[in-house]
Write a protein that holds these residues in place. Structure first.
Motif, PDB file in Angstrom:
ATOM      1  N   THR A   6     -54.349 -44.382 -11.727  1.00 22.46           N
ATOM      2  CA  THR A   6     -53.093 -44.460 -10.977  1.00 22.46           C
ATOM      3  C   THR A   6     -53.316 -44.522  -9.468  1.00 22.46           C
ATOM      4  O   THR A   6     -52.358 -44.627  -8.709  1.00 22.46           O
ATOM      5  N   ALA A   7     -54.549 -44.459  -9.032  1.00 22.09           N
ATOM      6  CA  ALA A   7     -54.845 -44.490  -7.598  1.00 22.09           C
ATOM      7  C   ALA A   7     -54.504 -45.863  -7.012  1.00 22.09           C
ATOM      8  O   ALA A   7     -54.433 -46.869  -7.715  1.00 22.09           O
ATOM      9  N   ARG A   8     -54.309 -45.897  -5.713  1.00 23.82           N
ATOM     10  CA  ARG A   8     -54.002 -47.146  -5.022  1.00 23.82           C
ATOM     11  C   ARG A   8     -55.102 -48.178  -5.260  1.00 23.82           C
ATOM     12  O   ARG A   8     -56.284 -47.852  -5.284  1.00 23.82           O
ATOM     13  N   ALA A   9     -54.696 -49.413  -5.387  1.00 26.63           N
ATOM     14  CA  ALA A   9     -55.629 -50.527  -5.475  1.00 26.63           C
ATOM     15  C   ALA A   9     -55.281 -51.523  -4.386  1.00 26.63           C
ATOM     16  O   ALA A   9     -54.099 -51.755  -4.106  1.00 26.63           O
ATOM     17  N   PRO A  10     -56.277 -52.132  -3.740  1.00 26.89           N
ATOM     18  CA  PRO A  10     -55.953 -53.171  -2.755  1.00 26.89           C
ATOM     19  C   PRO A  10     -55.083 -54.271  -3.349  1.00 26.89           C
ATOM     20  O   PRO A  10     -54.193 -54.793  -2.694  1.00 26.89           O
ATOM     21  N   ALA A  11     -55.338 -54.647  -4.588  1.00 25.60           N
ATOM     22  CA  ALA A  11     -54.481 -55.574  -5.337  1.00 25.60           C
ATOM     23  C   ALA A  11     -54.574 -55.186  -6.801  1.00 25.60           C
ATOM     24  O   ALA A  11     -55.579 -54.625  -7.249  1.00 25.60           O
ATOM     25  N   THR A  12     -53.522 -55.503  -7.543  1.00 24.31           N
ATOM     26  CA  THR A  12     -53.428 -55.084  -8.939  1.00 24.31           C
ATOM     27  C   THR A  12     -53.529 -56.293  -9.861  1.00 24.31           C
ATOM     28  O   THR A  12     -52.740 -57.238  -9.734  1.00 24.31           O
ATOM     29  N   PRO A  13     -54.470 -56.292 -10.802  1.00 23.82           N
ATOM     30  CA  PRO A  13     -54.589 -57.417 -11.728  1.00 23.82           C
ATOM     31  C   PRO A  13     -53.426 -57.429 -12.723  1.00 23.82           C
ATOM     32  O   PRO A  13     -53.073 -56.397 -13.296  1.00 23.82           O
ATOM     33  N   LEU A  14     -52.845 -58.596 -12.917  1.00 23.31           N
ATOM     34  CA  LEU A  14     -51.780 -58.758 -13.905  1.00 23.31           C
ATOM     35  C   LEU A  14     -52.279 -59.580 -15.090  1.00 23.31           C
ATOM     36  O   LEU A  14     -52.377 -59.076 -16.201  1.00 23.31           O
ATOM     37  N   ILE A  15     -52.596 -60.834 -14.840  1.00 27.78           N
ATOM     38  CA  ILE A  15     -53.081 -61.723 -15.893  1.00 27.78           C
ATOM     39  C   ILE A  15     -54.320 -62.425 -15.341  1.00 27.78           C
ATOM     40  O   ILE A  15     -54.217 -63.331 -14.513  1.00 27.78           O
ATOM     41  N   VAL A  16     -55.491 -61.994 -15.765  1.00 25.25           N
ATOM     42  CA  VAL A  16     -56.740 -62.478 -15.195  1.00 25.25           C
ATOM     43  C   VAL A  16     -57.674 -62.905 -16.318  1.00 25.25           C
ATOM     44  O   VAL A  16     -58.086 -62.080 -17.133  1.00 25.25           O
ATOM     45  N   HIS A  17     -57.991 -64.195 -16.350  1.00 27.29           N
ATOM     46  CA  HIS A  17     -58.890 -64.726 -17.380  1.00 27.29           C
ATOM     47  C   HIS A  17     -60.084 -65.469 -16.801  1.00 27.29           C
ATOM     48  O   HIS A  17     -61.201 -65.318 -17.274  1.00 27.29           O
ATOM     49  N   ASP A  18     -59.857 -66.339 -15.830  1.00 27.12           N
ATOM     50  CA  ASP A  18     -60.908 -67.158 -15.252  1.00 27.12           C
ATOM     51  C   ASP A  18     -60.472 -67.546 -13.839  1.00 27.12           C
ATOM     52  O   ASP A  18     -59.397 -67.139 -13.400  1.00 27.12           O
ATOM     53  N   PRO A  19     -61.273 -68.311 -13.089  1.00 20.80           N
ATOM     54  CA  PRO A  19     -60.884 -68.597 -11.703  1.00 20.80           C
ATOM     55  C   PRO A  19     -59.561 -69.339 -11.552  1.00 20.80           C
ATOM     56  O   PRO A  19     -58.941 -69.256 -10.479  1.00 20.80           O
ATOM     57  N   PHE A  20     -59.116 -70.057 -12.567  1.00 23.02           N
ATOM     58  CA  PHE A  20     -57.846 -70.758 -12.478  1.00 23.02           C
ATOM     59  C   PHE A  20     -56.682 -69.910 -12.980  1.00 23.02           C
ATOM     60  O   PHE A  20     -55.567 -70.014 -12.473  1.00 23.02           O
ATOM     61  N   MET A  21     -56.897 -69.088 -13.974  1.00 23.79           N
ATOM     62  CA  MET A  21     -55.840 -68.224 -14.527  1.00 23.79           C
ATOM     63  C   MET A  21     -56.119 -66.802 -14.066  1.00 23.79           C
ATOM     64  O   MET A  21     -56.751 -66.006 -14.762  1.00 23.79           O
ATOM     65  N   SER A  22     -55.657 -66.504 -12.851  1.00 21.72           N
ATOM     66  CA  SER A  22     -55.998 -65.235 -12.200  1.00 21.72           C
ATOM     67  C   SER A  22     -54.830 -64.830 -11.314  1.00 21.72           C
ATOM     68  O   SER A  22     -54.716 -65.289 -10.177  1.00 21.72           O
ATOM     69  N   VAL A  23     -53.952 -63.972 -11.832  1.00 29.67           N
ATOM     70  CA  VAL A  23     -52.689 -63.637 -11.172  1.00 29.67           C
ATOM     71  C   VAL A  23     -52.652 -62.147 -10.869  1.00 29.67           C
ATOM     72  O   VAL A  23     -52.942 -61.317 -11.737  1.00 29.67           O
ATOM     73  N   TRP A  24     -52.252 -61.821  -9.633  1.00 30.61           N
ATOM     74  CA  TRP A  24     -52.330 -60.458  -9.111  1.00 30.61           C
ATOM     75  C   TRP A  24     -51.038 -60.091  -8.398  1.00 30.61           C
ATOM     76  O   TRP A  24     -50.288 -60.961  -7.948  1.00 30.61           O
ATOM     77  N   GLY A 337     -68.080 -40.125 -11.395  1.00 30.12           N
ATOM     78  CA  GLY A 337     -66.913 -39.475 -10.833  1.00 30.12           C
ATOM     79  C   GLY A 337     -65.731 -40.407 -10.669  1.00 30.12           C
ATOM     80  O   GLY A 337     -65.759 -41.577 -11.057  1.00 30.12           O
ATOM     81  N   ASP A 338     -64.667 -39.877 -10.065  1.00 30.70           N
ATOM     82  CA  ASP A 338     -63.408 -40.613  -9.963  1.00 30.70           C
ATOM     83  C   ASP A 338     -63.531 -41.876  -9.116  1.00 30.70           C
ATOM     84  O   ASP A 338     -62.939 -42.913  -9.443  1.00 30.70           O
ATOM     85  N   THR A 339     -64.263 -41.794  -8.015  1.00 34.96           N
ATOM     86  CA  THR A 339     -64.399 -42.978  -7.155  1.00 34.96           C
ATOM     87  C   THR A 339     -65.099 -44.101  -7.902  1.00 34.96           C
ATOM     88  O   THR A 339     -64.687 -45.269  -7.835  1.00 34.96           O
ATOM     89  N   TYR A 340     -66.150 -43.774  -8.619  1.00 43.77           N
ATOM     90  CA  TYR A 340     -66.863 -44.793  -9.375  1.00 43.77           C
ATOM     91  C   TYR A 340     -65.976 -45.375 -10.469  1.00 43.77           C
ATOM     92  O   TYR A 340     -66.000 -46.591 -10.718  1.00 43.77           O
ATOM     93  N   ALA A 341     -65.172 -44.536 -11.098  1.00 45.05           N
ATOM     94  CA  ALA A 341     -64.262 -45.037 -12.130  1.00 45.05           C
ATOM     95  C   ALA A 341     -63.230 -45.988 -11.532  1.00 45.05           C
ATOM     96  O   ALA A 341     -62.886 -47.015 -12.135  1.00 45.05           O
ATOM     97  N   ARG A 342     -62.731 -45.676 -10.339  1.00 44.60           N
ATOM     98  CA  ARG A 342     -61.781 -46.577  -9.670  1.00 44.60           C
ATOM     99  C   ARG A 342     -62.395 -47.949  -9.445  1.00 44.60           C
ATOM    100  O   ARG A 342     -61.767 -48.990  -9.700  1.00 44.60           O
ATOM    101  N   ILE A 343     -63.619 -47.951  -8.954  1.00 43.72           N
ATOM    102  CA  ILE A 343     -64.306 -49.213  -8.701  1.00 43.72           C
ATOM    103  C   ILE A 343     -64.516 -49.971 -10.007  1.00 43.72           C
ATOM    104  O   ILE A 343     -64.255 -51.183 -10.096  1.00 43.72           O
ATOM    105  N   GLY A 344     -64.990 -49.272 -11.025  1.00 35.24           N
ATOM    106  CA  GLY A 344     -65.269 -49.920 -12.299  1.00 35.24           C
ATOM    107  C   GLY A 344     -64.033 -50.518 -12.944  1.00 35.24           C
ATOM    108  O   GLY A 344     -64.080 -51.606 -13.525  1.00 35.24           O
ATOM    109  N   ILE A 345     -62.904 -49.817 -12.843  1.00 35.86           N
ATOM    110  CA  ILE A 345     -61.652 -50.328 -13.407  1.00 35.86           C
ATOM    111  C   ILE A 345     -61.267 -51.644 -12.728  1.00 35.86           C
ATOM    112  O   ILE A 345     -60.925 -52.633 -13.390  1.00 35.86           O
ATOM    113  N   LEU A 346     -61.299 -51.661 -11.405  1.00 31.90           N
ATOM    114  CA  LEU A 346     -60.895 -52.863 -10.667  1.00 31.90           C
ATOM    115  C   LEU A 346     -61.917 -53.989 -10.805  1.00 31.90           C
ATOM    116  O   LEU A 346     -61.559 -55.172 -10.712  1.00 31.90           O
ATOM    117  N   ALA A 347     -63.176 -53.641 -11.013  1.00 32.46           N
ATOM    118  CA  ALA A 347     -64.219 -54.662 -11.106  1.00 32.46           C
ATOM    119  C   ALA A 347     -64.230 -55.359 -12.457  1.00 32.46           C
ATOM    120  O   ALA A 347     -64.688 -56.502 -12.554  1.00 32.46           O
TER     121      ALA A 347
END
Length: 691
Positions: A6-24, A337-347
């Motif tokens: 639930t932490a802030r993200a610079p941008a939030t992934p919505l529908i992300v599949h490949d470089p053309f289908m990548s909506v945030w 830890g939590d910071t690493y989990a935040r990065i991993g989720i967004l990555a």
């Protein structure tokens, strides 16, 4: 403690599949902006709820010519590796919007399926009954960035499955390549849950949205504008928009594929409106002048067949995604830890969304990265290298599929140099290197960088799979590239490394480490293939150079950026592969000495890449934090990244290159949405491998 989901993200992934289908979404609240492609170009979705006769938005903005619809109050946002959830409330009703993309990297059939589930769930929260309907649409700016472009649309059916489709009238697949190129070929498919009573329409965005806002329903026909059926050959009428007041010279509006559901009376028991969005690119890539279909359609499956299959498997896949997310977030948290989990989720989705999978004519997997927001290069070796930990951890076959095109290119005769190529083209055209001097000159090549990368990755792949077939298939290349490094010597000449934004640098100590480990990696390959004499020959060189390196690079408290630059320093992130491959070339004291110095050089948002500037690379920073294997070192070097995630001023998909004092992206546009962030999974990979 911060909940990484639930932490802030610079941008939030919505529908992300490949470089053309990548909506945030680039804002904290989903009603503060339109969803966009990773490039920032609108790929709009509008979402509304009609509650007891009043309309509210839960996704998208109010257009300047449309009905003013207030926003629901957003009460929560949760991001996990495969899902994004938003929660809203208005007039005694709670609404949950969930995006699920079941891209499991262990299962390439599912990972490469360009279909996401979108669920809208409503329930009363005040003990009363409410009359509720819900609406969602997808704009045709998903299929073309130009409102004047003619589009075609229609409906496909497969039993009870029905889908709206839309695409440009003139289809020109793979007609352009580049960095921020948005797809304008192929077809967008949207569909609602089979067997459930819903309404759908294709037509003018303002008309359909206004109709729902005013009545809670949409017209029972396609192609309407201002309540009147019109033959719409394109998005608009060549610059003429018609409304109740007459004709106005306005920019034509985009049309939309719209879906709505009337829930009737809604009480405390949740009711759901389930949808699906998919994209048929028709052709995904050109591979040395041969057009290849998307992986999912390689055996002839139709787009409506794809939608039908996705619906048939929905319940199982969504349940699997929930369990997968819970398990992976737990692993990330335990590892760092939590910071690493935040990065991993967004990555996670970003890494997968920076690649495209196809199959060659013989069935071999070909997996191509794209250098989003840098130059659009395709199949870049120094993108494969940093993202490799993700694929070594989840599915090594995908790492081999990234290396295969480079090897095929280098072995095929077109590549004239004795070192490894940088890339095989510019996305989506894999027809030969475009970076630097290409095939023509040695200007701006990366000889040490890419040769070392390929040797290290080949050894890591062999170590992970214990399968010799790939390294045997391309044996002459490994031998050629290892020989090149040995002949070039321990001290690199004035050349680029993967951090090419910093320019050419002679005597680069970190690049020297890569060459040493690359030579040692080739020794391991030889050893595994039973080539004992060659193994010992290359191991001897690697050991000799590793013994020389500390004396050449020592600068007292740490080691230099360049052998000849006293007082300089840099992150020695390449050193991590000595530990991963178990080579034992460099004494552990070198990593301890370096990391001790790093801990005193941190800025507000992280450790700079080197002494030349106050910027860092997120992927390299995580690698550097792993150098000693000490958890305290890891957590201390990573902790400032939490502050950066909380404050990063540019709202873009996870940047890997940012200022360690201001948090800003570097350069015009900056790095964003690049697949290199998969490299942050190196800690989880190391922990999973055990001692």
């Amino acid at each position: 403690m911060t909940d990484p989901r639930t932490a802030r993200a610079p941008a939030t992934p919505l529908i992300v599949h490949d470089p053309f289908m990548s909506v945030w979404s680039h804002t904290d609240e989903l009603t503060q902006s339109w969803p966009t492609h990773w490039t920032g170009k609108n790929q709009s979705m509008a979402g509304m709820a009609h509650i007891d006769g009043k309309a509210y938005r839960f996704m998208g903005l109010v257009t300047r010519t449309g009905v003013d619809v207030p926003a629901m109050r957003q009460t929560g946002r949760e991001v996990t590796p495969l899902r994004t959830l938003y929660r809203f409330e208005a007039d005694g009703v709670a609404l949950t919007l969930t995006f699920t993309t079941p891209s499991f990297p262990e299962d390439v059939e599912l990972m490469a399926r360009p279909a996401s589930y979108v669920d809208i769930e409503v329930a009363a929260i005040d003990g009363k009954s409410h009359t509720v309907s819900a609406y969602i649409d997808w704009s045709t700016n998903w299929v073309t960035g130009n409102a004047e472009t003619d589009v075609i649309w229609g409906r496909h059916r497969a039993g009870t499955v029905e889908a709206l489709f839309v695409g440009a009238r003139e289809q020109t697949p793979l007609h352009q390549s580049g960095d921020e190129v948005q797809i304008d070929w192929g077809y967008l498919y949207t569909s609602a849950e089979p067997g459930v009573a819903v309404d759908s329409a294709f037509g003018d965005a303002r008309t359909l949205r206004d109709s729902f806002a005013q009545t809670g329903t949409i017209p029972a026909r396609d192609d309407v504008r201002d309540g009147r059926p019109l033959p719409l050959p394109s998005h608009g009428h060549r610059g003429l928009n018609i409304n109740a007041s007459g004709i106005h010279q306005e920019r034509p509006a985009y049309n939309v594929s719209a879906w709505s559901r009337d829930f009737g009376a809604v009480g405390s028991a949740p009711q759901a409106f389930r949808l699906l969005v998919a994209y048929d690119q028709v052709y995904a890539l050109e591979y040395f002048h041969r057009r290849l279909r998307p992986f999912w359609s390689r055996k002839g499956q139709s787009a409506i067949g794809l939608v039908e299959q996705a619906w048939a498997e929905r319940e199982a896949l969504c349940a699997r995604a929930v369990a997968y997310d819970d398990d992976l977030v737990g692993q990330l948290t335990r590892a760092g830890g939590d910071t690493y989990a935040r990065i991993g989720i967004l990555a996670f989705r970003q890494c997968l969304g920076g690649h495209a999978l196809v199959a060659d004519l013989d069935g071999s997997l070909l997996y191509f990265s794209k250098e989003n927001s840098s130059n659009g290069c395709l199949g870049t070796v120094d993108l494969t290298y940093p993202s490799a930990p993700f694929f070594l951890h989840f599915n090594p076959a995908l790492l081999e599929a990234q290396m295969r095109p480079i090897c095929a290119y280098a072995a095929g005769g077109a590549w004239p140099f004795p070192y490894a190529p940088h890339d095989v083209g510019q996305f989506p055209l894999a027809n030969g290197q475009v970076y630097g001097g290409g095939e023509l000159t040695e200007h701006n090549q990366m000889p040490y960088e890419e040769s070392g990368n390929m040797l290290i990755l080949a050894a890591a792949l062999l170590q992970r799979t214990n399968d010799t077939r790939f390294v045997e298939e391309f044996w002459p290349l490994w031998e050629k590239w290892a020989r090149y490094l040995v002949e070039s010597g321990i001290d690199p000449e004035n050349q680029l490394c993967t951090d090419d934004f910093a320019g050419h640098l002679p005597h680069n100590t970190n690049l020297s480490i890569k060459a040493i480990i690359g030579i040692g990696a080739f020794g391991k390959i030889c050893q595994r293939l039973g080539k004992t004499a060659e193994a010992e020959k290359y191991f001897a060189v690697a050991r000799d150079w590793a013994a020389q390196w500390p004396k050449l690079a020592d600068d007292g408290a740490a080691f230099r950026l360049a052998f000849d630059q006293a007082g300089s320093w840099s992150q020695k992130y390449n050193l991590i592969w000595d530990r991963i491959l178990g080579l034992g070339l460099f004494p552990a004291e070198i990593a301890r000495k370096e990391v001790a110095a790093y801990r005193s050089r941190q800025d507000r948002y992280g450790l700079p890449l080197d002494n030349r500037a106050h910027y860092t690379k997120l992927d390299w920073l995580v690698w550097t934090a792993c150098l000693t294997g000490d958890q305290a070192d890891f957590e201390e070097l990573l902790q400032p990244v939490a502050a950066w995630l909380d404050a990063a001023p540019q709202r873009v998909p996870l940047s890997d290159w940012f200022d360690t004092q201001t948090g800003k992206q570097i350069g015009v546009g900056g790095f964003r949405s690049r697949p290199v962030v998969g490299g942050t999974y190196i800690k989880l990979m190391l922990d999973s491998a055990g001692p």
